[in-house]
Write a protein that holds these residues in place. Structure first.
Motif, PDB file in Angstrom:
ATOM      1  N   TYR A  57      -8.004  28.133   6.719  1.00 36.96           N
ATOM      2  CA  TYR A  57      -8.241  29.329   5.889  1.00 36.96           C
ATOM      3  C   TYR A  57      -7.001  29.498   5.017  1.00 36.96           C
ATOM      4  CZ  TYR A  57     -10.188  33.924   4.761  1.00 36.96           C
ATOM      5  OH  TYR A  57     -10.751  34.997   4.107  1.00 36.96           O
ATOM      6  N   PRO A  58      -7.135  29.334   3.670  1.00 32.29           N
ATOM      7  CA  PRO A  58      -5.921  29.303   2.842  1.00 32.29           C
ATOM      8  C   PRO A  58      -5.224  30.655   2.787  1.00 32.29           C
ATOM      9  CG  PRO A  58      -7.850  28.514   1.627  1.00 32.29           C
ATOM     10  CD  PRO A  58      -8.354  29.141   2.879  1.00 32.29           C
ATOM     11  N   ALA A  59      -3.901  30.605   2.675  1.00 29.44           N
ATOM     12  CA  ALA A  59      -3.111  31.843   2.625  1.00 29.44           C
ATOM     13  C   ALA A  59      -3.315  32.609   1.319  1.00 29.44           C
ATOM     14  CB  ALA A  59      -1.636  31.504   2.810  1.00 29.44           C
ATOM     15  N   PHE A  60      -3.803  31.919   0.255  1.00 31.20           N
ATOM     16  CA  PHE A  60      -3.896  32.591  -1.058  1.00 31.20           C
ATOM     17  C   PHE A  60      -5.123  33.481  -1.210  1.00 31.20           C
ATOM     18  CE2 PHE A  60      -6.003  28.449  -1.961  1.00 31.20           C
ATOM     19  CZ  PHE A  60      -7.199  28.906  -2.497  1.00 31.20           C
ATOM     20  N   THR A  61      -6.034  33.452  -0.217  1.00 29.31           N
ATOM     21  CA  THR A  61      -7.253  34.263  -0.345  1.00 29.31           C
ATOM     22  C   THR A  61      -7.431  35.178   0.862  1.00 29.31           C
ATOM     23  OG1 THR A  61      -9.665  34.210  -0.590  1.00 29.31           O
ATOM     24  CG2 THR A  61      -8.679  32.422   0.664  1.00 29.31           C
ATOM     25  N   HIS A  62      -8.108  36.306   0.624  1.00 27.00           N
ATOM     26  CA  HIS A  62      -8.514  37.185   1.719  1.00 27.00           C
ATOM     27  C   HIS A  62     -10.030  37.317   1.736  1.00 27.00           C
ATOM     28  CE1 HIS A  62      -4.367  38.180   2.430  1.00 27.00           C
ATOM     29  NE2 HIS A  62      -4.221  38.398   1.133  1.00 27.00           N
ATOM     30  N   LEU A  63     -10.730  36.484   0.936  1.00 32.86           N
ATOM     31  CA  LEU A  63     -12.191  36.595   0.869  1.00 32.86           C
ATOM     32  C   LEU A  63     -12.801  35.204   0.643  1.00 32.86           C
ATOM     33  CD1 LEU A  63     -14.389  38.759   1.068  1.00 32.86           C
ATOM     34  CD2 LEU A  63     -14.305  38.993  -1.422  1.00 32.86           C
ATOM     35  N   LEU A  64     -12.833  34.425   1.712  1.00 38.99           N
ATOM     36  CA  LEU A  64     -13.413  33.076   1.648  1.00 38.99           C
ATOM     37  C   LEU A  64     -14.907  33.176   1.886  1.00 38.99           C
ATOM     38  CD1 LEU A  64     -12.804  29.993   1.482  1.00 38.99           C
ATOM     39  CD2 LEU A  64     -12.615  30.028   3.982  1.00 38.99           C
ATOM     40  N   HIS A  65     -15.704  32.663   0.928  1.00 38.04           N
ATOM     41  CA  HIS A  65     -17.164  32.740   1.009  1.00 38.04           C
ATOM     42  C   HIS A  65     -17.784  31.367   1.226  1.00 38.04           C
ATOM     43  CE1 HIS A  65     -18.746  36.751  -0.914  1.00 38.04           C
ATOM     44  NE2 HIS A  65     -17.885  36.974   0.057  1.00 38.04           N
ATOM     45  N   TYR A  66     -18.906  31.347   1.955  1.00 38.74           N
ATOM     46  CA  TYR A  66     -19.737  30.145   2.060  1.00 38.74           C
ATOM     47  C   TYR A  66     -20.821  30.175   0.986  1.00 38.74           C
ATOM     48  CZ  TYR A  66     -22.806  33.492   4.324  1.00 38.74           C
ATOM     49  OH  TYR A  66     -23.558  34.603   4.562  1.00 38.74           O
ATOM     50  N   GLU A  67     -21.186  28.999   0.461  1.00 41.14           N
ATOM     51  CA  GLU A  67     -22.366  28.829  -0.399  1.00 41.14           C
ATOM     52  C   GLU A  67     -23.006  27.514   0.015  1.00 41.14           C
ATOM     53  OE1 GLU A  67     -21.435  28.879  -4.587  1.00 41.14           O
ATOM     54  OE2 GLU A  67     -20.638  30.930  -4.545  1.00 41.14           O
ATOM     55  N   GLY A  68     -24.063  27.555   0.802  1.00 41.79           N
ATOM     56  CA  GLY A  68     -24.774  26.338   1.201  1.00 41.79           C
ATOM     57  C   GLY A  68     -25.558  25.785   0.020  1.00 41.79           C
ATOM     58  N   GLU A  69     -25.502  24.458  -0.181  1.00 40.44           N
ATOM     59  CA  GLU A  69     -26.169  23.860  -1.350  1.00 40.44           C
ATOM     60  C   GLU A  69     -26.695  22.458  -1.044  1.00 40.44           C
ATOM     61  OE1 GLU A  69     -24.152  24.342  -5.088  1.00 40.44           O
ATOM     62  OE2 GLU A  69     -23.218  26.227  -4.445  1.00 40.44           O
ATOM     63  N   LEU A  70     -27.632  22.025  -1.871  1.00 42.28           N
ATOM     64  CA  LEU A  70     -28.095  20.634  -1.900  1.00 42.28           C
ATOM     65  C   LEU A  70     -27.245  19.879  -2.913  1.00 42.28           C
ATOM     66  CD1 LEU A  70     -30.399  18.470  -1.263  1.00 42.28           C
ATOM     67  CD2 LEU A  70     -31.498  19.320  -3.347  1.00 42.28           C
ATOM     68  N   ALA A  71     -26.740  18.696  -2.515  1.00 44.25           N
ATOM     69  CA  ALA A  71     -25.953  17.872  -3.434  1.00 44.25           C
ATOM     70  C   ALA A  71     -26.685  16.565  -3.717  1.00 44.25           C
ATOM     71  CB  ALA A  71     -24.588  17.569  -2.834  1.00 44.25           C
TER      72      ALA A  71
END
Ligand code: MG
Length: 250
Positions: A92-106
């Motif tokens: 979990y990076p120190a530069f963010t306080h709001l890490l979001h998931y986005e599930g996708e097809l690649a």
């Protein structure tokens, strides 16, 4: 066929619990076999670039507070440093306080694409897989561009393998956090189908074998915490599972 990359970069095809090693992705067999649960899987692509569509499902456009639909695909890039392997622990990076998931097809490109029409676009795809477009949502809103918000190290888990026989407009896509269903979308509901996205990109940017194209996330994006387990499941492909590394006691 299911095309896998594992170990120190060996390619293979998966049949049940057995991996048959191949020369290159989808290439001829080397004669060696491995057990699937005994190897470490790698991202099943070696891209020069990762091209992503930002708004491709109506529900996600609404939840992000936009009310008009895009007239053409809204693109951004991730760089290859962002790749992460199946089952990897993502810090979990120190530069963010709001890490979001986005599930996708690649989609992973198999043949060079330059000015390819929509009707021929899918013939240039090697296979499809599951991905997680990890996003530092707070930083996305304040940085001039999305480089840090979208392309930090390990912000693109990809895998577990490529499915070559898939209709990309006829699969369900689901994201689970700690076993709880958070996103459920059908690819028939994409605003821009995969073939149109690929044709559009190839009209101005050459796509080469190994390049990865992300096709957008359905509604239900949300926050991740240290220690969370995230799964992205695509019918006909399988399940990509990663963990957000637990917080280090400090
Ligand atoms: Mg996305």
């Amino acid at each position: 066929m299911r095309i896998v990359r594992f170990g120190r970069g060996t390619w293979g095809s998966v049949e049940g619990e057995v991996i048959r090693a191949t020369r290159g992705p989808g290439g001829p067999s080397t004669g060696r076999t491995y057990r699937l649960h005994e190897v470490r899987l790698l991202p099943p692509a070696r891209p020069t670039k990762i091209v992503c569509v930002g708004r491709n499902f109506r529900g996600h456009i609404r939840e992000m507070g936009h009310d008009s639909l895009p007239q053409e695909p809204g693109l951004f890039l991730k760089a290859p440093n962002a790749l992460a392997a199946p089952d990897e622990a993502i810090p979990y990076p120190a530069f963010t306080h709001l890490l979001h998931y986005e599930g996708e097809l690649a989609a992973v490109i198999g043949r060079t694409m330059r000015e390819v029409p929509e009707e021929a676009a899918l013939d240039h795809v090697l296979g499809y897989t599951c991905t997680l477009d990890l996003t530092a949502r707070d930083v996305q809103a304040k940085d001039l561009q999305w480089v840090r918000a979208k392309s930090a190290d390990k912000f693109l888990p990809l895998g577990p393998w490529l499915a070559t026989d898939l209709d990309p407009q006829d699969v369900w896509l689901r994201t689970y956090v700690n076993g709880e269903l958070r996103q459920e979308g059908h690819t028939a509901d994409m605003i821009f189908p995969v073939a149109r996205i690929l044709a559009y990109i190839s009209s101005f940017m050459t796509l080469v074998p190994g390049d990865v194209v992300l096709t957008g996330t359905p509604e239900g994006v949300g926050e991740l915490r240290p220690g969370d387990e995230v799964e992205v499941a695509v019918d006909g492909v399988g399940v990509l599972r990663v963990r957000i590394a637990p917080a280090v006691p400090g």
